[in-house]
Design an enzyme around this catalytic site. Structure first.
Site, short mmCIF file in Angstrom:
data_model
loop_
_atom_site.label_atom_id
_atom_site.label_comp_id
_atom_site.label_asym_id
_atom_site.label_seq_id
_atom_site.Cartn_x
_atom_site.Cartn_y
_atom_site.Cartn_z
N HIS A 22 32.88 49.73 39.47
CA HIS A 22 33.97 48.83 39.96
C HIS A 22 33.22 47.77 40.97
O HIS A 22 32.11 47.93 41.44
CB HIS A 22 34.80 49.56 40.72
N ASP B 117 35.49 41.43 42.26
CA ASP B 117 36.60 41.55 41.05
C ASP B 117 37.12 40.18 41.32
O ASP B 117 37.31 39.44 40.13
CB ASP B 117 37.71 42.32 41.52
#
Length: 401
Positions: free
Chosen positions: A138, A168
């Site tokens: 992530h 992200d």
């Protein structure tokens, strides 16, 4: 709000993009493209994936403004539906691990065979190749490997986690959207499509370009909290006020620093010379004591709007109500959810206010028809259970076509 399939406004109006549903950067890139006028259709899965952070439909803001069709990509008919959409699209975006789309028969080779001018945008954490390409991760992992995380935080404390804004969204979604638009511009001249490989780890290094240059020049040290931009310096810092609230000051340039110091009661000529890091502890102590003397509101009255390089630290609940945000229309309300308006701004091709977040399949039938798929084809896919469509949710919360 507009119904799925209606004409869009914005600089990307006229572009058709297929978005294979995912989490994190891919839906954010889809939102950015749709916000600016692209006709984006989400190809959802038939069943929930269990990935990401579950929430009610209307709060999944990055899915706003585009219809969905739920497709069983393991069925031949489902893949046929997806490929028929791809054949009519200008671009595809997806965020699966390398090889997943190829195993489904929807990788670049298959899609470009149907549509040679297609731009195939892919976003992953580690990239399409390399020793880590198949590893799960992530945002936090990707910015750690790039060197960014090690530079964020205060001296003597662990690295600070900057939400998931860097990997992200800055390095993933923004790079994917930018890469897709660049490739679309090139395809207009060449008539040929190509693959865009956006990796969050790579993109984070791009965001760090200036810092790598500063480090090479000896202007940034590796110790956290010891540099100008990482909380080491008194003139680029957050300070707590008398009421417990916080403010920021960032007068890097001497002329702005003089304005700040004079406004808060210091003689700039007598204040510690902050060009010498050895004075930073003393300078910061003076500012800590001074800013603790008044409330945040009092400091805003004195400093906001001046060249002191000042701003209050607002909570998420406070930011939409700030006069500057209100004046610029920085936020919009969609289904009672306050959220950012489309950015950036355009003088002529002004985008619409984004539409609502659709559930899986929401507005899919109308969108498939708008993309030129026949009623007979759609009916056959629905009958086989390869495709699921649902009524579109409207701004008032009801169903639509």
């Amino acid at each position: 709000m507009e119904a799925p399939g209606t004409a869009r406004k914005g600089p990307l109006a006229g572009l058709r993009i297929v978005e294979f549903a995912g989490i994190g950067p891919c839906p954010m890139a889809g939102m950015l493209l749709a916000d600016l006028g692209a006709d984006v259709i989400i190809v959802d899965r038939m069943e929930p994936t269990g990935l990401g952070i579950e929430r009610l439909r209307q709060f999944d803001v990055s899915r706003r403004g585009r219809p969905s069709v739920a497709v069983d990509l393991k069925q031949v008919a489902g893949r046929a539906c997806a490929l028929d959409l791809v054949a009519r699209a200008d671009a595809v975006i997806e965020g699966f691990r390398p090889g997943v789309m190829e195993r489904l028969g929807l990788g670049p080779e298959a899609c470009l065979a149907r549509n040679p001018a297609l731009v195939y945008g892919r976003v992953t954490g580690w990239g399409q190749d390399g020793p880590l390409a198949q590893a799960a991760g992530h945002d936090l992992n990707y910015i750690a490997l790039s060197g960014a995380l090690s530079a964020i935080g205060r001296a003597g404390e662990p690295p600070a986690i900057p939400l998931n804004l860097i990997g992200d969204y800055g390095a993933g979604a923004m790079m994917l959207a930018f890469g897709v638009v660049c490739a679309l511009l090139e395809a207009r001249q060449s008539g040929q499509g190509q693959v865009v490989d956006a990796a969050m780890a790579d993109g984070t290094t791009t965001l760090m370009a200036a810092l790598f240059g500063m480090a090479a020049a000896g202007l940034h040290r590796e110790g956290r909290g010891t540099n100008l931009l990482d909380s080491g310096a008194p003139h680029y810092e957050t300070y707590q006020c008398a009421d417990g609230e916080w403010i920021t000051v960032a007068p890097i340039e001497p002329k702005f620093r003089a304005i700040l110091l004079q406004a808060i009661g210091f003689d700039p000529a007598m204040f510690p010379n902050v060009n010498d890091p050895r004075t930073w502890v003393e300078g910061k102590a003076l500012l800590v004591a001074r800013f603790a003397e008044r409330s945040r509101a009092e400091w805003c009255t004195l400093l906001e709007g001046t060249d002191a390089c000042f701003a209050p630290v607002l909570r998420l609940s406070e930011a939409p109500g700030h006069p500057h945000a209100v004046a610029r229309g920085t936020f919009v309300d969609i289904e009672g959810v306050t959220q950012p308006a489309p950015q950036p701004r355009f003088s002529r091709t002004v985008p619409d206010t984004p539409g609502v977040v659709q559930p899986a399949g929401g507005g899919g039938h109308a969108a498939l028809r708008a993309w030129g798929l026949s009623d007979d084809m759609i009916a056959a896919w629905l009958a086989e259970g390869a495709v699921h469509c649902a009524p579109a949710v409207t701004a008032a919360g009801g169903g639509g076509a």
